[in-house]
Each structure stands twice: as structure tokens, then as C-alpha cells.
Design an enzyme around this catalytic site. Structure first.
Site: not given
Length: 248
Positions: A104-106
Site C-alpha cells: 500500500l503506498d504511503k
């Protein structure tokens, strides 16, 4: 008589990688058993043998599985060259040996399954298996049915890379649209790129489930070990998906 185990299965059981990847290491002559390079697939060992990959010794370890509710502001890697905060800054050391299944991205939140079971990671992320991942997404503006049809038909998010998504509108929230989006791919920043393409950028994005595992009972930033029944149910779920894929 000492029981024997296939070398690739042993490597996967150590959490080093999947069996398929282990076969690649063997074919590349990077695996040694008792000091000798293994050159054939299907090689068997006993638990008394000493196995090395690139001169790194492999030790058996208990297979562990957790589900984790990732908060925003952290990236999904062990180390970051840019010095950004990672999920391992939040997680206790007892689970630092576990790897996330996908990322999952930031700025995204939600479910991460984490394990040292290399085979399971490969099964959950291999594109042929098409494991469903469900997201709750808030997008800017008023998304309509035509936009959903565009996403279902496919959008070229990178040159030669077509992304697909099944989605439905849950509600309109002020000037924004709340969507449920189901992915069967694992392309980098896929939802964000698709919604940018149709002109409705992401406001917030949360993964709520992967396969048959979800966020129920978890608070943001919390993790829980999967129970034996959950692990069995998950593996049976994946087997059914694999069987369905072969029948198609």
C-alpha cells in the site's frame, strides 16, 4: 530412516522465497547443500543437511501470519533510501521478519497480510490467480456509471500496461464520490492512476479485504495473528481460485 524433503519446499518453509523462486535459485547454481552446488530440480534433503543460498545459511523457522491495519504516512518496505517512515517503525520486532503481501503506498491505509510463508506470498500475488482485493475509495467530484464502465473495460495507466477494476458507487459525500473498487491485479498505484485518468483523483484510499481476510476487529495501526482456522480457510480459498483458473 530419515525423512526427506524437496529442497525447494524447504527453502520456502524457511520464509526465504516461494518454491518457484527457489527453483530459479537452484537453476542459477546459487544453492549449496553441505558445501556442494545443487544443479538439479527435485533435489531432496534431510533436516540434518546444511543449506546455503549465496553463502547465507538457511534455518527453519515457524511460519507466521498476521493481518495489519496500515495507517497513512508510512511506506510498505523494511528500509527506505530516502529515510521515509516505514510500517516496521510501528510494528514490534517480533514480526520484523514478516513480509507484506503486496504493498500500500504511503498515503493509503488498510489491510496488509504479512507472513514469512514464501509460497503463500507467491500465490496471493501471482497475476494468474486473480485474488480479489476490495478498497473503499473517496474520489474528487461526481463519478458516474460511464466512468465505472471505462474502468471495467481497461485503462492504459503506463505504456503497454492495461489496468482493470470492478467498481460501484456507494454514495455521494458532499462534492466527492465514495466507491467500492475490486482489483484482481497488483499494479503500482493502480487505483490512483485510473481515477486520475477519468478526472477524479483519489482523496482517500483504504484496502478493506484481500481474498477472504478483512479488517474486522482491527484498529488503525493494530495487528493480529491469524488463527489456525483463518490460515486453513485462506489456503483453501486460494486453492479454489487456482482450480477455477485452470478450468477457464
Amino acid at each position: 530412516m530419515t525423512d526427506k524433503i524437496r529442497l525447494n519446499k524447504f527453502i520456502a518453509s524457511c520464509g526465504f522465497c516461494s518454491r518457484r523462486k527457489a527453483d530459479e535459485y537452484i537453476l542459477a547454481k546459487r544453492v549449496k547443500v553441505n558445501g556442494k552446488i545443487v544443479e538439479e530440480l527435485g533435489f531432496t534433503i534431510t533436516l540434518k543437511d546444511k543449506i546455503f543460498i549465496d553463502d547465507t545459511p538457511l534455518l527453519t523457522q515457524k511460519l507466521t501470519y498476521i493481518r495489519y491495519y496500515k495507517p497513512a504516512g508510512y511506506i510498505t518496505t523494511m528500509d527506505d533510501e530516502k529515510g521515509r517512515k516505514t510500517i516496521y517503525d510501528l510494528l514490534p520486532k517480533e514480526v520484523h521478519h514478516l513480509k507484506p503481501v503486496g504493498r500500500l503506498d504511503k498515503d493509503s491505509t488498510g489491510l496488509l497480510i504479512m507472513t514469512n510463508d514464501g509460497d503463500l506470498i507467491n500465490q496471493l500475488t501471482h497475476p494468474s490467480v486473480k485474488v480479489p482485493k476490495i478498497y473503499r475509495v473517496v474520489a474528487q467530484g461526481k463519478v458516474n456509471l460511464e466512468h465505472l464502465q471505462t474502468m471495467a473495460k481497461g485503462i492504459e495507466i503506463e505504456k503497454g500496461q492495461i489496468a482493470y477494476a470492478d467498481s460501484q458507487i456507494l454514495e455521494y459525500e458532499g462534492k466527492n464520490t465514495v466507491l467500492e473498487i475490486i482489483l484482481y491485479q497488483g499494479l503500482n498505484r493502480q487505483i490512483r492512476k485510473m481515477l486520475d485518468f477519468i478526472g477524479h483523483p483519489v482523496v482517500s484510499l483504504k484496502r478493506i479485504s484481500c481474498a477472504n481476510i478483512d479488517l474486522s476487529g482491527l484498529k488503525r495501526g493494530q495487528f493480529k495473528y491469524l488463527k489456525p482456522k483463518q490460515i486453513t480457510d485462506l489456503k483453501n480459498y486460494i486453492k479454489k481460485l487456482e482450480q477455477n483458473t485452470k478450468l477457464q
